[in-house]
Design a protein around this motif. Sequence first.
Motif, PDB file in Angstrom:
ATOM      1  N   ASP A 135       1.257   5.436  20.875  1.00 38.76           N
ATOM      2  CA  ASP A 135       1.322   4.431  21.935  1.00 38.76           C
ATOM      3  C   ASP A 135       2.696   4.511  22.598  1.00 38.76           C
ATOM      4  OD1 ASP A 135       1.907   1.859  23.265  1.00 38.76           O
ATOM      5  OD2 ASP A 135      -0.076   1.328  22.520  1.00 38.76           O
TER       6      ASP A 135
ATOM      7  N   TYR B 127      -7.084   6.997  22.594  1.00 37.43           N
ATOM      8  CA  TYR B 127      -5.734   7.577  22.516  1.00 37.43           C
ATOM      9  C   TYR B 127      -5.815   9.090  22.716  1.00 37.43           C
ATOM     10  CZ  TYR B 127      -3.431   3.306  21.162  1.00 37.43           C
ATOM     11  OH  TYR B 127      -2.909   2.035  21.187  1.00 37.43           O
ATOM     12  N   ILE B 128      -4.738   9.637  23.280  1.00 36.86           N
ATOM     13  CA  ILE B 128      -4.715  11.080  23.516  1.00 36.86           C
ATOM     14  C   ILE B 128      -4.393  11.801  22.210  1.00 36.86           C
ATOM     15  CG2 ILE B 128      -3.611  12.957  24.784  1.00 36.86           C
ATOM     16  CD1 ILE B 128      -3.034  10.976  27.048  1.00 36.86           C
TER      17      ILE B 128
ATOM     18  N   MET C  29       1.338   8.306  29.852  1.00 39.02           N
ATOM     19  CA  MET C  29       0.080   8.823  29.324  1.00 39.02           C
ATOM     20  C   MET C  29      -1.043   8.696  30.360  1.00 39.02           C
ATOM     21  SD  MET C  29       1.466   9.448  26.464  1.00 39.02           S
ATOM     22  CE  MET C  29       0.312   9.917  25.206  1.00 39.02           C
TER      23      MET C  29
ATOM     24  N   ALA D  27      -4.641   8.827  30.124  1.00 40.65           N
ATOM     25  CA  ALA D  27      -5.683   8.872  29.083  1.00 40.65           C
ATOM     26  C   ALA D  27      -7.075   8.887  29.724  1.00 40.65           C
ATOM     27  CB  ALA D  27      -5.478   7.705  28.133  1.00 40.65           C
TER      28      ALA D  27
HETATM   29  N1  URA Z   1      -1.738   5.028  26.088  1.00 40.27           N
HETATM   30  C1  URA Z   1      -0.830   5.443  25.172  1.00 40.27           C
HETATM   31  O1  URA Z   1       0.255   4.877  25.079  1.00 40.27           O
HETATM   32  N2  URA Z   1      -1.139   6.475  24.372  1.00 40.27           N
HETATM   33  C2  URA Z   1      -2.308   7.126  24.442  1.00 40.27           C
HETATM   34  O2  URA Z   1      -2.530   8.068  23.673  1.00 40.27           O
HETATM   35  C3  URA Z   1      -3.260   6.683  25.392  1.00 40.27           C
HETATM   36  C4  URA Z   1      -2.947   5.642  26.212  1.00 40.27           C
END
Ligand code: URA
Length: 209
Positions: A200, A193-194, A133, A135
């Motif tokens: 996650d 978070y995206i 990810m 982010a």
């Molecule tokens: N880290 C993650 O695991 N997920 C996200 O959406 C953002 C950061």
Amino acid sequence: MSKFTVLNHPLIQHKLTIIRNKDTGTRVFREVANEIAELMVYEITRDLPLEDVTVQTPMGETVQKTLSGKKLAVIPILRAGLGMVDGVLQLIPAAKVGHIGMYRDEKTLKPHEYFVKLPSDIEQRELFIVDPMLATGGSANMAIEALKKRGAQHMRLVVLVAAPEGVKAVQDQNPDVDIYAAALDEKLNENGYIFPGLGDAGDRLFGTK
Ligand code: URA
């Protein structure tokens, strides 16, 4: 400015949809994340240099192509980056593996470095930094800085899902590092978070909460 490339091969897109699904369990998530990493590396390594080599086939001698011995390394950002390493090594089994440990402060969302272990000849290698990810871009930028500080010269960042904010942050701070993603998502939510993302990545890979 560095290049940002979305690798929208149909197999990559199909597999990404599988791991986005909240009902996909740990075993399948882990397997498919590695498959995506493998497909991404296949695409990214199109520009690896080749050289001529003479080979004897059962029919006679011929001059053909072989990889010109460029040294590679894969650098997962711990812990979620581990979920892409096996996929990369499927295609580049001789690559060295370095590790960079970062954790994200849940309140400030800022990354902290806690572990760095790299191949000794890091400056001669083409590095694939992997993290599912992208982010805020904080961990990626910190990992890139950690590598540059230790002599790394050539690196690319390979992520599964990128947020526009993270792409911009890396391009602004490290304009020499090209970024490859399987998808560019809409935005970061208020918790960093995206969205729509896949949740996650570390927890989904390792079955933790
Ligand atoms: N880290 C993650 O695991 N997920 C996200 O959406 C953002 C950061």
